[in-house]
Design an enzyme around this catalytic site. Sequence first.
Site, PDB file in Angstrom:
ATOM      1  N   CYS A  23       3.672  -9.177  -5.707  1.00 39.40           N
ATOM      2  CA  CYS A  23       3.353  -8.339  -4.537  1.00 39.40           C
ATOM      3  C   CYS A  23       3.008  -6.910  -4.978  1.00 39.40           C
ATOM      4  O   CYS A  23       3.859  -6.197  -5.505  1.00 39.40           O
ATOM      5  CB  CYS A  23       4.549  -8.354  -3.594  1.00 39.40           C
ATOM      6  SG  CYS A  23       4.537  -7.117  -2.299  1.00 39.40           S
ATOM      7  N   CYS A  26       5.096  -4.185  -3.379  1.00 39.08           N
ATOM      8  CA  CYS A  26       6.445  -4.232  -3.977  1.00 39.08           C
ATOM      9  C   CYS A  26       6.447  -3.499  -5.313  1.00 39.08           C
ATOM     10  O   CYS A  26       7.383  -2.742  -5.608  1.00 39.08           O
ATOM     11  CB  CYS A  26       6.896  -5.677  -4.184  1.00 39.08           C
ATOM     12  SG  CYS A  26       7.034  -6.634  -2.665  1.00 39.08           S
TER      13      CYS A  26
END
Length: 108
Positions: A23, A26
Amino acid sequence: MKNFDQIIWQEKLTFVDFYATWCAPCRQMHPIVDQFEDRMSERAEVCRIDIEDPDMQEIVRRYNIRSIPTLMFFRRGEVLWRESGSVSYNYLVTVLEELEQYELAGAR
């Protein structure tokens, strides 16, 4: 992370970062979470949960993690704050301060 419940049930605030290694948002949050952990460790425990870790699937389901990053603050097992997406370090500190003030006001 088999002791996740013990961590979130403590008196101290616990900040949890639900993420995945693939991600991009992230990954952008990692240095922010690192900075938060370095500077706020006296005030909040920091815990990171990889949503793809097979041992964490029950926790991911329990908290209905559908988008990442999902950031949460806990105290005594209670979710006090939750937000999905990238946020700034200053925003996290502001949330921490607001939660601390709320707790102080409730203790009076």
